[in-house]
Motif scaffolding. Structure first.
Motif, PDB file in Angstrom:
ATOM      1  N   LYS A  72      36.635  14.528  82.236  1.00 28.56           N
ATOM      2  CA  LYS A  72      37.197  15.020  83.491  1.00 28.56           C
ATOM      3  C   LYS A  72      37.084  13.956  84.582  1.00 28.56           C
ATOM      4  O   LYS A  72      38.041  13.719  85.338  1.00 28.56           O
ATOM      5  CB  LYS A  72      36.462  16.283  83.921  1.00 28.56           C
ATOM      6  CG  LYS A  72      37.317  17.202  84.730  1.00 28.56           C
ATOM      7  CD  LYS A  72      36.669  18.530  84.785  1.00 28.56           C
ATOM      8  CE  LYS A  72      37.228  19.398  85.846  1.00 28.56           C
ATOM      9  NZ  LYS A  72      36.338  20.514  86.109  1.00 28.56           N
ATOM     10  N   LEU A  76      40.322  12.424  86.396  1.00 28.59           N
ATOM     11  CA  LEU A  76      40.482  12.549  87.848  1.00 28.59           C
ATOM     12  C   LEU A  76      40.478  11.183  88.523  1.00 28.59           C
ATOM     13  O   LEU A  76      41.122  10.981  89.550  1.00 28.59           O
ATOM     14  CB  LEU A  76      39.365  13.431  88.439  1.00 28.59           C
ATOM     15  CG  LEU A  76      39.457  14.913  88.099  1.00 28.59           C
ATOM     16  CD1 LEU A  76      38.194  15.651  88.536  1.00 28.59           C
ATOM     17  CD2 LEU A  76      40.688  15.564  88.735  1.00 28.59           C
ATOM     18  N   ASP A  94      44.677  24.930  81.745  1.00 21.44           N
ATOM     19  CA  ASP A  94      44.140  25.121  83.085  1.00 21.44           C
ATOM     20  C   ASP A  94      43.564  23.831  83.671  1.00 21.44           C
ATOM     21  O   ASP A  94      43.750  23.523  84.850  1.00 21.44           O
ATOM     22  CB  ASP A  94      43.034  26.189  83.007  1.00 21.44           C
ATOM     23  CG  ASP A  94      42.824  26.869  84.322  1.00 21.44           C
ATOM     24  OD1 ASP A  94      43.817  27.311  84.898  1.00 21.44           O
ATOM     25  OD2 ASP A  94      41.658  26.943  84.777  1.00 21.44           O
ATOM     26  N   THR A  95      42.857  23.074  82.816  1.00 20.37           N
ATOM     27  CA  THR A  95      42.175  21.890  83.335  1.00 20.37           C
ATOM     28  C   THR A  95      43.117  20.698  83.492  1.00 20.37           C
ATOM     29  O   THR A  95      43.044  19.956  84.465  1.00 20.37           O
ATOM     30  CB  THR A  95      40.987  21.505  82.414  1.00 20.37           C
ATOM     31  OG1 THR A  95      40.300  22.691  82.048  1.00 20.37           O
ATOM     32  CG2 THR A  95      40.017  20.569  83.102  1.00 20.37           C
ATOM     33  N   TYR A  96      44.009  20.499  82.533  1.00 19.61           N
ATOM     34  CA  TYR A  96      44.794  19.253  82.547  1.00 19.61           C
ATOM     35  C   TYR A  96      46.311  19.392  82.720  1.00 19.61           C
ATOM     36  O   TYR A  96      46.950  18.463  83.201  1.00 19.61           O
ATOM     37  CB  TYR A  96      44.488  18.446  81.272  1.00 19.61           C
ATOM     38  CG  TYR A  96      43.044  18.008  81.229  1.00 19.61           C
ATOM     39  CD1 TYR A  96      42.537  17.150  82.195  1.00 19.61           C
ATOM     40  CD2 TYR A  96      42.167  18.489  80.257  1.00 19.61           C
ATOM     41  CE1 TYR A  96      41.203  16.774  82.205  1.00 19.61           C
ATOM     42  CE2 TYR A  96      40.829  18.109  80.255  1.00 19.61           C
ATOM     43  CZ  TYR A  96      40.360  17.258  81.226  1.00 19.61           C
ATOM     44  OH  TYR A  96      39.044  16.878  81.244  1.00 19.61           O
ATOM     45  N   VAL A  98      48.226  22.243  84.152  1.00 15.43           N
ATOM     46  CA  VAL A  98      48.616  22.813  85.449  1.00 15.43           C
ATOM     47  C   VAL A  98      48.362  21.792  86.571  1.00 15.43           C
ATOM     48  O   VAL A  98      49.093  21.723  87.556  1.00 15.43           O
ATOM     49  CB  VAL A  98      47.822  24.127  85.707  1.00 15.43           C
ATOM     50  CG1 VAL A  98      48.077  24.671  87.096  1.00 15.43           C
ATOM     51  CG2 VAL A  98      48.194  25.164  84.661  1.00 15.43           C
ATOM     52  N   THR A  99      47.350  20.975  86.381  1.00 15.07           N
ATOM     53  CA  THR A  99      46.993  19.981  87.390  1.00 15.07           C
ATOM     54  C   THR A  99      47.871  18.727  87.305  1.00 15.07           C
ATOM     55  O   THR A  99      47.657  17.755  88.034  1.00 15.07           O
ATOM     56  CB  THR A  99      45.511  19.570  87.207  1.00 15.07           C
ATOM     57  OG1 THR A  99      45.307  19.316  85.806  1.00 15.07           O
ATOM     58  CG2 THR A  99      44.570  20.655  87.641  1.00 15.07           C
ATOM     59  N   GLY A 100      48.811  18.739  86.362  1.00 20.55           N
ATOM     60  CA  GLY A 100      49.802  17.654  86.290  1.00 20.55           C
ATOM     61  C   GLY A 100      49.313  16.361  85.667  1.00 20.55           C
ATOM     62  O   GLY A 100      49.854  15.291  85.964  1.00 20.55           O
ATOM     63  N   MET A 101      48.314  16.447  84.802  1.00 20.36           N
ATOM     64  CA  MET A 101      47.769  15.201  84.249  1.00 20.36           C
ATOM     65  C   MET A 101      48.292  14.857  82.854  1.00 20.36           C
ATOM     66  O   MET A 101      47.913  13.825  82.307  1.00 20.36           O
ATOM     67  CB  MET A 101      46.241  15.294  84.216  1.00 20.36           C
ATOM     68  CG  MET A 101      45.613  15.278  85.602  1.00 20.36           C
ATOM     69  SD  MET A 101      43.831  15.066  85.502  1.00 20.36           S
ATOM     70  CE  MET A 101      43.271  16.567  86.214  1.00 20.36           C
ATOM     71  N   TYR A 128      52.954  25.270  77.884  1.00 17.24           N
ATOM     72  CA  TYR A 128      52.986  25.796  79.252  1.00 17.24           C
ATOM     73  C   TYR A 128      54.420  25.694  79.758  1.00 17.24           C
ATOM     74  O   TYR A 128      55.046  24.627  79.627  1.00 17.24           O
ATOM     75  CB  TYR A 128      52.043  24.957  80.133  1.00 17.24           C
ATOM     76  CG  TYR A 128      51.970  25.390  81.574  1.00 17.24           C
ATOM     77  CD1 TYR A 128      51.402  26.616  81.926  1.00 17.24           C
ATOM     78  CD2 TYR A 128      52.450  24.558  82.590  1.00 17.24           C
ATOM     79  CE1 TYR A 128      51.318  27.008  83.255  1.00 17.24           C
ATOM     80  CE2 TYR A 128      52.367  24.947  83.918  1.00 17.24           C
ATOM     81  CZ  TYR A 128      51.807  26.175  84.250  1.00 17.24           C
ATOM     82  OH  TYR A 128      51.716  26.559  85.559  1.00 17.24           O
ATOM     83  N   PRO A 375      39.292  30.344  81.633  1.00 14.44           N
ATOM     84  CA  PRO A 375      39.135  29.105  82.403  1.00 14.44           C
ATOM     85  C   PRO A 375      37.683  28.635  82.458  1.00 14.44           C
ATOM     86  O   PRO A 375      36.763  29.434  82.295  1.00 14.44           O
ATOM     87  CB  PRO A 375      39.645  29.475  83.801  1.00 14.44           C
ATOM     88  CG  PRO A 375      39.658  30.954  83.848  1.00 14.44           C
ATOM     89  CD  PRO A 375      39.775  31.462  82.447  1.00 14.44           C
ATOM     90  N   GLU A 376      37.559  27.337  82.672  1.00 19.38           N
ATOM     91  CA  GLU A 376      36.253  26.674  82.641  1.00 19.38           C
ATOM     92  C   GLU A 376      35.178  27.359  83.507  1.00 19.38           C
ATOM     93  O   GLU A 376      34.025  27.484  83.090  1.00 19.38           O
ATOM     94  CB  GLU A 376      36.470  25.245  83.130  1.00 19.38           C
ATOM     95  CG  GLU A 376      35.433  24.277  82.677  1.00 19.38           C
ATOM     96  CD  GLU A 376      35.643  22.925  83.347  1.00 19.38           C
ATOM     97  OE1 GLU A 376      36.734  22.659  83.894  1.00 19.38           O
ATOM     98  OE2 GLU A 376      34.692  22.147  83.331  1.00 19.38           O
TER      99      GLU A 376
END
Ligand code: GAL
Length: 411
Positions: A72, A76, A94-96, A98-101, A128, A375-376
């Motif tokens: 992470k 980030l 959820d972690t990667y 949705v956050t656009g990574m 997704y 989710p985390e």
């Protein structure tokens, strides 16, 4: 001065050319049956791409205990590996995503003609908004108990228990005979929650368990409290040094003939095999009591992070791990079944054939602790509660905390 710049240019071009032929793969598969599978997968990769240097970036700690935080930070910080191990489901999305990574990879699967070669349910949790974001390399089963056959024979257990009261009876007999009834190694916390989620599946049943993740089932359901009670009871039968052992140490207790049972995902099957045991010969297996007909799904996947330093090589990696050859090399060693539906069954041992058949017919339930269901933030809260519960043994308090965590972190 000019000469210096020319030299610098040559050097930097050489560096780009050199670095262009690397591939950094990030995972937590460092040993105890896990590394063996990964290295075999690297061999398949090198068969097709011998010039690519693989950087095996691992961070030890079962279930990604330490690796997930390192990953992470790297993601980030804009320093992604070329591809990384991530559980299908919320951990990925959820972690990667949705956050656009991450880059979508639907086109690649279509180009390779394999988009229909994975079970729909599994591909769905890697997707997704209509795009696929990672490729499942395997399916592990979470609700399994492995046991030492010689101990059960010696104690005179002819039929393996299928309900919790039966299981407790058997554990009592084993304790009397001087063995550790149930091996646990919760130094890294997650193994306790792994056991808890299996019990939860048994007390809720697959329909209600799956309902926890879409709001259909409330955490105030009687089954949640019951699961805590069973968990508390089971703690009377675990090895006293459980808090200082890893999951491999606990599985080793079974291998060394010190403990009878170990509730663990079937990466333990891979481990027992690398230690030299044959499934069905020295060790047996059964579903976690009360969970017959349900399959707790744990799936390891790999995707394509945005700005992967060696994007072309990362795509080659994805191609290899999604191939039948890649999957049929990796999974028989890892103790998992292939995600590909057209894999070669004849390459799998008795345990894995059993798992494949159950996967095809059972109700599929996503694991919490292995990243698929929730989710985390919820997973972390549950993990903390369960681990404190081991020492506090306060059902009411733990239940309250779980209900609060669900209110706070689940939609
Ligand atoms: C799981 C992972 C498995 C195995 C296990 C123990 O989360 O999906 O592949 O590595 O952890 O480390």
């Amino acid at each position: 001065m000019r000469k210096f710049f020319v030299l610098l240019m040559i050097l930097s071009m050489a560096f780009v050319a050199f670095s262009a032929n690397q591939l950094e793969i990030f995972s937590w598969w460092t040993g105890g049956g896990e590394e063996e599978g990964l290295l075999a997968l690297f061999d398949v990769f090198h068969k097709y791409y011998p010039d690519v240097e693989i950087i095996n970036a691992t961070v030890a700690g079962g279930a990604g205990t330490n690796a997930k935080a390192v990953l992470k930070t790297r993601m980030l910080g804009g320093n992604p590996p070329d591809s990384f191990q991530v559980h299908g489901g919320m951990e990925l999305i959820d972690t990667y995503v949705v956050t656009g990574m991450m880059e979508p990879i639907t086109d690649l699967l279509e180009e390779w003609g394999i988009i229909d070669k994975f079970p729909e349910d599994i591909l769905k949790i890697c997707s997704y908004k209509g795009e696929v974001y990672s490729i499942p390399v395997n399916v592990h089963r979470g609700n399994v108990v492995f046991y030492n056959k010689a101990i059960l024979e010696e104690v005179g257990i002819e039929k393996v228990p299928s309900t919790w009261p039966e299981f407790i009876e058997v554990l009592k007999k084993i304790k009397k005979a001087g063995y550790i009834p149930l091996a646990l190694g919760d130094k890294n916390k997650w193994t306790a929650t792994h056991l808890f989620e299996d019990i939860l599946l048994s007390t809720l049943g697959p329909y209600n368990y799956n309902g926890l993740w879409n709001g259909r089932t409330s955490f105030e359901h009687q089954g949640v409290k019951e699961a805590l009670e069973i968990f508390k009871e089971l703690m009377n039968y675990v090895n006293p040094n459980h808090a200082s052992l890893t999951w491999q140490d606990a599985t080793l207790l079974v291998f060394e003939g010190k403990a009878a049972f170990n509730v663990m995902g079937d990466w333990a099957e891979g481990y027992l095999k690398t230690l030299g045991w044959t499934p069905g010969k020295e060790f047996g297996w059964m579903v976690v009591p009360g969970t017959k007909g349900s399959f707790m799904v744990v799936t390891d996947t790999f995707g394509l992070p945005k700005n992967a330093p060696h994007r072309e090589n990362a795509i080659k990696w994805l191609k290899i791990i999604s191939s039948v050859e890649g999957q049929d090399t990796f999974n028989p060693i890892k103790g998992s079944i292939p995600a590909r539906i057209d894999a070669d069954r004849s390459l799998y041992d008795d345990y894995l054939i059993w798992s494949m058949d159950d996967f095809a017919t059972n109700a599929l339930c996503p694991s919490i602790i292995h990243g698929s269901a929730a989710p985390e933030a919820f997973v972390t809260a549950l993990n903390d509660t369960i681990n404190m519960f081991i020492t506090r043994k306060d059902v009411k308090k733990a239940l309250k905390e779980i209900i609060y965590a669900a209110e706070d972190y689940l939609e």
